[in-house]
Design a protein around this motif. Structure first.
Motif, mmCIF file in Angstrom:
data_model
loop_
_atom_site.group_PDB
_atom_site.id
_atom_site.type_symbol
_atom_site.label_atom_id
_atom_site.label_comp_id
_atom_site.label_asym_id
_atom_site.label_seq_id
_atom_site.Cartn_x
_atom_site.Cartn_y
_atom_site.Cartn_z
ATOM 1 N N MET A 1 -42.515 -19.995 -6.818
ATOM 2 C CA MET A 1 -42.114 -20.142 -8.213
ATOM 3 C C MET A 1 -43.231 -20.757 -9.045
ATOM 4 O O MET A 1 -43.483 -20.346 -10.178
ATOM 5 C CB MET A 1 -40.855 -21.006 -8.302
ATOM 6 C CG MET A 1 -39.593 -20.332 -7.811
ATOM 7 S SD MET A 1 -38.986 -19.095 -8.975
ATOM 8 C CE MET A 1 -38.637 -20.122 -10.375
ATOM 9 N N THR B 1 -32.478 -25.281 -16.383
ATOM 10 C CA THR B 1 -32.712 -23.868 -16.089
ATOM 11 C C THR B 1 -33.850 -23.346 -16.938
ATOM 12 O O THR B 1 -33.922 -23.630 -18.136
ATOM 13 C CB THR B 1 -31.446 -23.040 -16.373
ATOM 14 O OG1 THR B 1 -30.367 -23.574 -15.615
ATOM 15 C CG2 THR B 1 -31.646 -21.593 -15.986
ATOM 16 N N GLN C 1 -35.683 -13.169 -16.805
ATOM 17 C CA GLN C 1 -35.457 -13.917 -15.575
ATOM 18 C C GLN C 1 -34.854 -15.273 -15.894
ATOM 19 O O GLN C 1 -35.136 -15.870 -16.926
ATOM 20 C CB GLN C 1 -36.776 -14.110 -14.815
ATOM 21 C CG GLN C 1 -37.484 -12.833 -14.446
ATOM 22 C CD GLN C 1 -36.796 -12.059 -13.336
ATOM 23 O OE1 GLN C 1 -35.856 -12.569 -12.709
ATOM 24 N NE2 GLN C 1 -37.233 -10.842 -13.072
ATOM 25 N N ARG D 1 -34.004 -19.020 -13.715
ATOM 26 C CA ARG D 1 -34.082 -19.783 -12.471
ATOM 27 C C ARG D 1 -33.642 -21.221 -12.715
ATOM 28 O O ARG D 1 -34.067 -21.856 -13.681
ATOM 29 C CB ARG D 1 -35.514 -19.796 -11.917
ATOM 30 C CG ARG D 1 -36.069 -18.442 -11.540
ATOM 31 C CD ARG D 1 -35.381 -17.828 -10.334
ATOM 32 N NE ARG D 1 -36.041 -16.612 -9.902
ATOM 33 C CZ ARG D 1 -35.813 -15.418 -10.396
ATOM 34 N NH1 ARG D 1 -34.916 -15.267 -11.358
ATOM 35 N NH2 ARG D 1 -36.454 -14.355 -9.942
ATOM 36 N N CYS E 1 -30.546 -25.050 -6.030
ATOM 37 C CA CYS E 1 -31.729 -24.361 -6.564
ATOM 38 C C CYS E 1 -32.207 -23.257 -5.627
ATOM 39 O O CYS E 1 -32.484 -22.134 -6.051
ATOM 40 C CB CYS E 1 -32.855 -25.357 -6.814
ATOM 41 S SG CYS E 1 -32.490 -26.600 -8.072
ATOM 42 N N ASP F 1 -30.031 -20.232 -5.725
ATOM 43 C CA ASP F 1 -30.244 -19.456 -6.949
ATOM 44 C C ASP F 1 -31.503 -18.604 -6.841
ATOM 45 O O ASP F 1 -31.500 -17.429 -7.212
ATOM 46 C CB ASP F 1 -30.353 -20.406 -8.136
ATOM 47 C CG ASP F 1 -30.633 -19.686 -9.441
ATOM 48 O OD1 ASP F 1 -29.731 -19.003 -9.944
ATOM 49 O OD2 ASP F 1 -31.769 -19.787 -9.949
ATOM 50 N N TRP F 2 -32.580 -19.166 -6.296
ATOM 51 C CA TRP F 2 -33.841 -18.409 -6.178
ATOM 52 C C TRP F 2 -33.694 -17.227 -5.221
ATOM 53 O O TRP F 2 -34.140 -16.118 -5.520
ATOM 54 C CB TRP F 2 -34.958 -19.317 -5.683
ATOM 55 C CG TRP F 2 -35.183 -20.532 -6.528
ATOM 56 C CD1 TRP F 2 -34.772 -20.719 -7.826
ATOM 57 C CD2 TRP F 2 -35.835 -21.750 -6.139
ATOM 58 N NE1 TRP F 2 -35.143 -21.958 -8.266
ATOM 59 C CE2 TRP F 2 -35.787 -22.622 -7.273
ATOM 60 C CE3 TRP F 2 -36.459 -22.182 -4.986
ATOM 61 C CZ2 TRP F 2 -36.355 -23.896 -7.242
ATOM 62 C CZ3 TRP F 2 -37.010 -23.448 -4.952
ATOM 63 C CH2 TRP F 2 -36.961 -24.294 -6.072
ATOM 64 N N ALA G 1 -31.412 -14.494 -6.678
ATOM 65 C CA ALA G 1 -32.086 -13.766 -7.753
ATOM 66 C C ALA G 1 -33.123 -12.806 -7.185
ATOM 67 O O ALA G 1 -33.273 -11.680 -7.662
ATOM 68 C CB ALA G 1 -32.757 -14.747 -8.710
#
Length: 701
Positions: free
Chosen positions: A198, A227, A238, A240, A663, A666-667, A670
Motif C-alpha cells: 500500500m 479511510t 479505490q 482503503r 484493515c 479490507d485490503w 479489495a
C-alpha cells in the motif's frame, strides 16, 4: 520398502507402489513429435499384462535417432515423448498425467467442472495455489491460510479444527497441521507485507481524500476509523481503510486531529491530503480546523483549502428527515408496536395472512419493523404497513388485544409522507452507495431534495407545510450555501458541464442571486485550473533545465547557435505568445456535451481516462476532484467489520490485532474483489415476513 500412492483417474482408482531405491530410467524428450495413431499396447514384451493406469494415456512408438531405432512412449493428449525401458518404473509417466499434461487438464476441466480462478493480471491478487515448480509448498500454504482468516474474519483457532485438517490432509497428504499461534504470526507477516504494498501504491498517487468517524465497541473502547479514497493510475476509484485505532476519551477535536496526523505520518501521505469528510459533530469541526491549520502552516493545503472540510451528506439527510418524521410520531408508534405484536407469534402471522388472501391483498411484500435511528428502515416499514392497511383494519376487528390501529387521518398522513420521502431514499442510495460513487452525482441529488422540500413548503396542504417547515430550515442551515465542491464536480461530468450548475442554481437560489453564484463557481474552477497548469509548467521547466544541464555537460564541443538562428527562435517565441492557444478548460467547456450511445451506463472516470491525453491538465484536476467522498460511509463500513471482529467471543483481542484484522481484511477483499456477508445483511432477512408460504398452504386446504 514400497510407498503406495493413490492415483485417481477418470474410471480407475489404483495403488501403485514406487520403489524408493529404484533409479529412474525415464527422461523427457524435447525432440520433434509425430501424430501417428498407434494401438495401445496391452502387454509388455515379456508378455505380462500392464496394470498401471498410465497406459490409458500413453502409447509405445519407435523413432529414428542418429540412424538407430529408439523405443519411446508418447502421451495421447499432448504428444509429449519419454524414453522408456520395458518393465521399468512408470513414476515419471504418472507425474506427467497427474500434473504436467496441460491438454489432459483441459479435457478434464470440461467434464469435471473444475474451478477456474481469475488470472493474477486481471485481479492484481495472487491466489498462490501452487508452490515453486507446481509442488507442495508448506510456507505458501500457511500464507494462504493466513489470508483466508484475515479476509473472511475467521478465528485463529480455525486452523486447528478437526475437519478442516482432515480436508486439507485428504487433498494433499503432505499437508502439515498449523497451530493458532503459528497462524497468528503468519497473519502479522501478511499484514506487514500488504501494508508495504500500500505504501508503494501511495507514492504514485497525487491526491488522497480522507473520511473518518468514531465508534465505541462492546467493550466500551473508543475506536477511530480513517479511510483513504483515491483514483489510481488506471482511473479506478479505490477505497482503503488505513487506520482503525483506539482513542483515549474524551474524543475531543484535539484528540481526533492528533490521531489522524499520527496515522498520516506513519503512511507518509501527510502532504497528499486534499479533503477530509466528517459528520456534523462539534468535535469534528474542531478537528478539521486544527488539521487545516497544520497543512496551511506547512504550505500543503491543496485546492486552496476550498474543499478541505466536507460535511457528510448522508448525515445531513438523516437530520432533515428525522425533523420531518416528528409530525407523525404517534402514527409511527402505533404502526411500529402493531408490527412487533404480529411478529411475535406465528399463529398471528398466519391469521394475518389468511385475512390478506380473503381480501385479495398481495402477500409477497414483507411486513417489517424498523430501527428508529435509521429513517430509511422507517420508510420501508411505512410502505409495508400501507400495503396491508385493509388487512390491519380487519385483523384489529378480530383480535381484541390488537390496540394499535392508526386512525384514518393518520393513515392519510402516513401515505403523504411515505410518498414525499421517495426522493430522499433515492438520494441516500446515491450518497451511501457501496461502490462509492464519484462526486459529480451529488449536485443533482441535492437539487432534487431541495425541490421536493420547497414544493411541500408551498403546498396548499396544511400537513405538508407543517412537515416541511423544519426540514426546510435544516436544509438551509447546512445546504443553504451549496458547496462549491458539488458544483465544480458536476461540471466535470461531460454529459452536462456548465448546464448542470446553470439549471440547478435557478431552483436552489433566488433569481437575483443566480448569475453571481454561477460566476463564483466558474471563478473558483478557473483559479484551480491555473494552479494545476502552473504546477505542470514548473515541472516541465524543471525537467527541461535538468535535461539542458545534462546536455551541456555531455556535449561541450557542440557549436553555439548563430546570430540568425537566435533571432529566428526569438521570433517564434514571440509569435507563440501572441497567438496563445486555448486552455484545456476553455476547450472542454466550449465543446458540446457528450451523449452516451444507446443509453449505456455512464462512467465518468472511464470518459476522463479515454480523454486524458486531450485534456492533460484538466484531467489531473478532474481526477483529484471526482474522488472526493461526500459521506463517511466508507469509514462507517469499518465499524461493521469491527463489530464482527470484536464479537462477544473475541472481545479480548489486542488493539493491534483488531487493526490487523479490520484493515488487513479490507485490503485483501479489495484486492481479490471478494465480499463478506455482514451482520446487517443477515438481519435484513430476519425482517421479512414469509406470508406467502402460509398463503400457499392455506389455499391447498
Amino acid at each position: 520398502m514400497s510407498t503406495p500412492i493413490e492415483v485417481e483417474d477418470e474410471n480407475v482408482n489404483a495403488s501403485i507402489a514406487i520403489e524408493e531405491s529404484q533409479s529412474v530410467h525415464l527422461e523427457e524428450e524435447d525432440g520433434e513429435t509425430v501424430n501417428e495413431d498407434i494401438e495401445e499396447p496391452g502387454l509388455s514384451k515379456a508378455g505380462r499384462k500392464r496394470k498401471s493406469p498410465v497406459w490409458k494415456h500413453f502409447v509405445e512408438i519407435e523413432v529414428q535417432e542418429k540412424g538407430k531405432v529408439v523405443p519411446k512412449v508418447e502421451c495421447k493428449h499432448c504428444k509429449k515423448r519419454y524414453k522408456y525401458v520395458d518393465g521399468g518404473p512408470t513414476s515419471t509417466l504418472l507425474l506427467h498425467v497427474k500434473s504436467k499434461c496441460a491438454a489432459l487438464k483441459k479435457e478434464r476441466g470440461k467434464t469435471q467442472g473444475m474451478l477456474n480462478f481469475e488470472s493474477q493480471e486481471s485481479t492484481n491478487f495472487s491466489l498462490g495455489i501452487s508452490g515453486p515448480g507446481g509442488g507442495y509448498d508448506h510456507a505458501k500454504n500457511r500464507e494462504i491460510m493466513a489470508k483466508m482468516i484475515i479476509a473472511h474474519e475467521l478465528p485463529f483457532a480455525f486452523v486447528e479444527y478437526t475437519w478442516f485438517n482432515i480436508l486439507m490432509k485428504y487433498n494433499n497428504h503432505m499437508f502439515q497441521k498449523v497451530s493458532r499461534q503459528t497462524i497468528k504470526k503468519e497473519c502479522m507477516k501478511v499484514f506487514e507485507s500488504e501494508r508495504e504494498k500500500m505504501k508503494k501504491w501511495f507514492k504514485d498517487i497525487s491526491k488522497i481524500s480522507l473520511t473518518s468517524d468514531c465508534w465505541t465497541s462492546n467493550t466500551s473502547v473508543g475506536y477511530m476509523s480513517l479511510t483513504a479514497q483515491y483514483v489510481d493510475a488506471n482511473w479506478k476509484l479505490q477505497k482503503r481503510i488505513i487506520s482503525f485505532i483506539d482513542l483515549a476519551p474524551p474524543h475531543s477535536g484535539e484528540v481526533i486531529s492528533d490521531g489522524i496526523l499520527d496515522c498520516l505520518m506513519k503512511w507518509g501521505i501527510q502532504d497528499k491530503i486534499g479533503t477530509i469528510t466528517l459528520d456534523n459533530a462539534s468535535s469534528n469541526d474542531r478537528a478539521a480546523y486544527l488539521l487545516k491549520s497544520n497543512f496551511e502552516g506547512r504550505d500543503k493545503l491543496h485546492f486552496g483549502g476550498l474543499f478541505f472540510h466536507v460535511r457528510c451528506c448522508a448525515h445531513i439527510l438523516n437530520l432533515i428527515v428525522q425533523d420531518g418524521l416528528k409530525v407523525i410520531k404517534e402514527c409511527l408508534f402505533k404502526i411500529r408496536e402493531g408490527v412487533k405484536y404480529l411478529r411475535k407469534s406465528p399463529s398471528k402471522l398466519f391469521k394475518f395472512g389468511e385475512i390478506a388472501i380473503a381480501h385479495g391483498v398481495e402477500t409477497k411484500r414483507s411486513l417489517c419493523s424498523d430501527v428508529q435511528t435509521r429513517w430509511n428502515s422507517t420508510h420501508r416499514m411505512l410502505k409495508s404497513a400501507l400495503h396491508y392497511k385493509t388487512v390491519i383494519h380487519q385483523y384489529a376487528m378480530r383480535d381484541p388485544n390488537y390496540e394499535w390501529e392508526p386512525k384514518d387521518v393518520e393513515w392519510d398522513e402516513a401515505g403523504k409522507i411515505c410518498k414525499f420521502l421517495e426522493v430522499f431514499v433515492e438520494a441516500t442510495n446515491i450518497f451511501s452507495g457501496t461502490t462509492y460513487p464519484t462526486a459529480n452525482l451529488f449536485l443533482v441529488e441535492t437539487y432534487n431534495v431541495k425541490k421536493e422540500i420547497c414544493e411541500a413548503y408551498r403546498s396548499s396542504d396544511e400537513f405538508l407545510r407543517k412537515m416541511s417547515k423544519p426540514m426546510f430550515e435544516k436544509f438551509e442551515k447546512y445546504w443553504g450555501e451549496v458547496g462549491v465542491l458539488m458544483a465544480v464536480a458536476s461540471i466535470f461530468d461531460p454529459r452536462f458541464k456548465l448546464a448542470s450548475v446553470q439549471y440547478t442554481f435557478r431552483e436552489l437560489y433566488q433569481e437575483y442571486e443566480v448569475v453571481d453564484r454561477i460566476k463564483e463557481v466558474t471563478d473558483h474552477l478557473r483559479a484551480l485550473y491555473e494552479k494545476y497548469a502552473k504546477a505542470v509548467v514548473n515541472s516541465l521547466n524543471s525537467n527541461a533545465a535538468t535535461s539542458t544541464s545534462s546536455m551541456e555537460e555531455t556535449s561541450t564541443s557542440s557549436e553555439a547557435l548563430s546570430a540568425a538562428q537566435s533571432r529566428i527562435f526569438a521570433f517564434i517565441k514571440e509569435m507563440n505568445g501572441e497567438s496563445r492557444s486555448k486552455s484545456d478548460l476553455e476547450v472542454y467547456l466550449e465543446e458540446p456535451p457528450f451523449v452516451p450511445e444507446g443509453g449505456r451506463p455512464f462512467d465518468v472516470l472511464v470518459w476522463w481516462c479515454q480523454n486524458c491525453s486531450k485534456f492533460p491538465i484538466l484531467s489531473k484536476l478532474a481526477k483529484d476532484v471526482l474522488c472526493i467522498p461526500v459521506t463517511t460511509v466508507a469509514s462507517e463500513s469499518a465499524f461493521s467489520a469491527g463489530g464482527r471482529v470484536l464479537d462477544d467471543y473475541r472481545s479480548s483481542l489486542s488493539k493491534d490485532m483488531v487493526e490487523l484484522l479490520v484493515c488487513g481484511g479490507d485490503w485483501l477483499r479489495a484486492a481479490s474483489k471478494s465480499t463478506v456477508l455482514t451482520l446487517q445483511q443477515l438481519a435484513k432477512e430476519e425482517e421479512q415476513l414469509e406470508v406467502e408460504i402460509a398463503m400457499k398452504n392455506l389455499s391447498m386446504s
